[in-house]
Design a protein around this motif. Structure first.
Motif, PDB file in Angstrom:
ATOM      1  N   LEU A  58       0.827  -1.203   0.000  1.00 44.36           N
ATOM      2  CA  LEU A  58       0.000   0.000   0.000  1.00 44.36           C
ATOM      3  C   LEU A  58       0.867   1.261   0.000  1.00 44.36           C
ATOM      4  N   ASP A  59       1.970   1.235   0.730  1.00 46.05           N
ATOM      5  CA  ASP A  59       2.849   2.401   0.816  1.00 46.05           C
ATOM      6  C   ASP A  59       3.788   2.535  -0.373  1.00 46.05           C
ATOM      7  N   ASN A  60       4.241   1.413  -0.920  1.00 43.00           N
ATOM      8  CA  ASN A  60       5.290   1.431  -1.950  1.00 43.00           C
ATOM      9  C   ASN A  60       4.829   0.945  -3.326  1.00 43.00           C
ATOM     10  N   PHE A  61       3.558   0.581  -3.451  1.00 42.80           N
ATOM     11  CA  PHE A  61       2.941   0.191  -4.721  1.00 42.80           C
ATOM     12  C   PHE A  61       3.468  -1.115  -5.301  1.00 42.80           C
ATOM     13  N   LYS A  62       4.247  -1.849  -4.530  1.00 41.97           N
ATOM     14  CA  LYS A  62       4.722  -3.173  -4.947  1.00 41.97           C
ATOM     15  C   LYS A  62       5.217  -3.915  -3.702  1.00 41.97           C
ATOM     16  N   TYR A  63       5.275  -5.229  -3.832  1.00 40.04           N
ATOM     17  CA  TYR A  63       5.837  -6.041  -2.761  1.00 40.04           C
ATOM     18  C   TYR A  63       7.360  -5.986  -2.829  1.00 40.04           C
ATOM     19  N   PRO A  64       8.039  -6.257  -1.727  1.00 38.77           N
ATOM     20  CA  PRO A  64       9.500  -6.337  -1.790  1.00 38.77           C
ATOM     21  C   PRO A  64       9.922  -7.428  -2.771  1.00 38.77           C
ATOM     22  N   THR A  65      11.072  -7.243  -3.383  1.00 43.18           N
ATOM     23  CA  THR A  65      11.586  -8.275  -4.287  1.00 43.18           C
ATOM     24  C   THR A  65      12.014  -9.494  -3.471  1.00 43.18           C
ATOM     25  N   THR A  66      12.245 -10.574  -4.173  1.00 42.95           N
ATOM     26  CA  THR A  66      12.723 -11.782  -3.496  1.00 42.95           C
ATOM     27  C   THR A  66      14.052 -11.508  -2.799  1.00 42.95           C
ATOM     28  N   ASP A  67      14.918 -10.744  -3.444  1.00 44.02           N
ATOM     29  CA  ASP A  67      16.219 -10.418  -2.847  1.00 44.02           C
ATOM     30  C   ASP A  67      16.065  -9.563  -1.589  1.00 44.02           C
ATOM     31  N   GLU A  68      15.121  -8.615  -1.600  1.00 45.07           N
ATOM     32  CA  GLU A  68      14.894  -7.772  -0.414  1.00 45.07           C
ATOM     33  C   GLU A  68      14.284  -8.596   0.717  1.00 45.07           C
ATOM     34  N   GLY A  69      13.422  -9.510   0.355  1.00 41.21           N
ATOM     35  CA  GLY A  69      12.858 -10.473   1.291  1.00 41.21           C
ATOM     36  C   GLY A  69      12.058  -9.877   2.435  1.00 41.21           C
ATOM     37  N   ILE A  70      11.863 -10.680   3.445  1.00 42.64           N
ATOM     38  CA  ILE A  70      11.097 -10.293   4.629  1.00 42.64           C
ATOM     39  C   ILE A  70      11.803  -9.173   5.389  1.00 42.64           C
ATOM     40  N   GLU A  71      13.109  -9.074   5.237  1.00 41.56           N
ATOM     41  CA  GLU A  71      13.868  -8.019   5.920  1.00 41.56           C
ATOM     42  C   GLU A  71      13.403  -6.634   5.511  1.00 41.56           C
ATOM     43  N   ALA A  72      12.749  -6.508   4.339  1.00 43.54           N
ATOM     44  CA  ALA A  72      12.237  -5.211   3.887  1.00 43.54           C
ATOM     45  C   ALA A  72      11.147  -4.685   4.820  1.00 43.54           C
ATOM     46  N   LEU A  73      10.606  -5.551   5.656  1.00 42.63           N
ATOM     47  CA  LEU A  73       9.577  -5.123   6.612  1.00 42.63           C
ATOM     48  C   LEU A  73      10.183  -4.498   7.863  1.00 42.63           C
ATOM     49  N   THR A  74      11.453  -4.751   8.105  1.00 41.86           N
ATOM     50  CA  THR A  74      12.118  -4.221   9.301  1.00 41.86           C
ATOM     51  C   THR A  74      13.221  -3.225   8.979  1.00 41.86           C
ATOM     52  N   THR A  75      13.826  -3.338   7.795  1.00 35.63           N
ATOM     53  CA  THR A  75      14.922  -2.472   7.369  1.00 35.63           C
ATOM     54  C   THR A  75      14.591  -1.912   5.996  1.00 35.63           C
ATOM     55  N   LYS A  76      14.681  -0.614   5.849  1.00 35.03           N
ATOM     56  CA  LYS A  76      14.294   0.035   4.594  1.00 35.03           C
ATOM     57  C   LYS A  76      15.206  -0.393   3.444  1.00 35.03           C
ATOM     58  N   PRO A  77      14.608  -0.999   2.400  1.00 36.14           N
ATOM     59  CA  PRO A  77      15.399  -1.326   1.216  1.00 36.14           C
ATOM     60  C   PRO A  77      15.576  -0.070   0.351  1.00 36.14           C
ATOM     61  N   SER A  78      16.576  -0.066  -0.495  1.00 35.76           N
ATOM     62  CA  SER A  78      16.860   1.112  -1.323  1.00 35.76           C
ATOM     63  C   SER A  78      15.735   1.413  -2.307  1.00 35.76           C
ATOM     64  N   SER A  79      14.955   0.419  -2.698  1.00 31.44           N
ATOM     65  CA  SER A  79      13.887   0.634  -3.687  1.00 31.44           C
ATOM     66  C   SER A  79      12.605   1.195  -3.078  1.00 31.44           C
ATOM     67  N   ALA A  80      12.495   1.223  -1.760  1.00 34.17           N
ATOM     68  CA  ALA A  80      11.266   1.689  -1.105  1.00 34.17           C
ATOM     69  C   ALA A  80      11.219   3.211  -1.100  1.00 34.17           C
ATOM     70  N   LYS A  81      10.157   3.780  -1.656  1.00 35.79           N
ATOM     71  CA  LYS A  81      10.013   5.237  -1.734  1.00 35.79           C
ATOM     72  C   LYS A  81       9.232   5.797  -0.548  1.00 35.79           C
ATOM     73  N   ASN A  82       8.231   5.077  -0.091  1.00 40.00           N
ATOM     74  CA  ASN A  82       7.355   5.556   0.985  1.00 40.00           C
ATOM     75  C   ASN A  82       7.367   4.605   2.173  1.00 40.00           C
ATOM     76  N   TRP A  83       8.542   4.119   2.515  1.00 41.76           N
ATOM     77  CA  TRP A  83       8.675   3.138   3.597  1.00 41.76           C
ATOM     78  C   TRP A  83       8.214   3.749   4.909  1.00 41.76           C
ATOM     79  N   LYS A  84       7.417   3.029   5.644  1.00 41.59           N
ATOM     80  CA  LYS A  84       6.850   3.509   6.907  1.00 41.59           C
ATOM     81  C   LYS A  84       7.958   3.693   7.951  1.00 41.59           C
ATOM     82  N   GLN A  85       8.000   4.861   8.571  1.00 44.92           N
ATOM     83  CA  GLN A  85       8.982   5.124   9.631  1.00 44.92           C
ATOM     84  C   GLN A  85       8.816   4.086  10.733  1.00 44.92           C
ATOM     85  N   GLY A  86       9.871   3.422  11.125  1.00 46.52           N
ATOM     86  CA  GLY A  86       9.804   2.379  12.144  1.00 46.52           C
ATOM     87  C   GLY A  86       9.576   0.988  11.582  1.00 46.52           C
ATOM     88  N   GLY A  87       9.257   0.906  10.295  1.00 47.68           N
ATOM     89  CA  GLY A  87       9.069  -0.391   9.663  1.00 47.68           C
ATOM     90  C   GLY A  87       7.667  -0.951   9.833  1.00 47.68           C
TER      91      GLY A  87
END
Length: 134
Positions: A58-87
């Motif tokens: 909802l925030d980034n208009f796409k799911y994290p890539t396979t490489d970004e994985g579940i860690e994208a929910l706790t650590t901001k990946p470089s591709s995330a434009k509107n990543w929620k502060q705090g994860g």
């Protein structure tokens, strides 16, 4: 003379046999309950991870890539434009057997799974995989 009182060896053996019989009847039920609880916990974790992935989308208009994985929910990946502060999660959970949850993103959807009790692909019973696609 004082009369000594106590249990005979046979009485003690009978009591031990009764206790062993009770343990033999109860132990399988307790072990079965623990295994079922682990499966239920894995299903709940996968549901929580799936909801967090939907919030990410909802925030980034796409799911994290396979490489970004579940860690994208706790650590901001470089591709995330509107990543929620705090994860989206405080930390990435491990499955109830101490293994990492698996994640793959394909064609605008994703799958999260646990390999189950054996930690390997496939299996039956409590060793079977538990997936967000189930």
């Amino acid at each position: 003379m004082k009369k000594q009182s106590g249990f005979t060896l046979i009485e003690i053996m009978v009591v031990i046999a009764i206790i062993a019989g009770l343990v033999a009847m109860v132990a399988p039920n307790v072990i079965e309950s623990a295994d079922k609880a682990r499966v239920d916990t894995a299903k709940a974790d996968i549901s929580t991870l799936s909801q967090a992935m939907d919030m990410y989308k909802l925030d980034n208009f796409k799911y994290p890539t396979t490489d970004e994985g579940i860690e994208a929910l706790t650590t901001k990946p470089s591709s995330a434009k509107n990543w929620k502060q705090g994860g989206y999660l405080k930390k990435s959970p491990q499955d109830p057997w101490g293994n990492e949850y698996q994640y793959i993103a394909e064609s605008g959807s994703f799958e999260i799974w646990s390999y189950g009790a054996d930690g390997q692909e496939g299996g039956e019973g409590y060793d079977s995989d538990i997936s967000s696609q189930d």
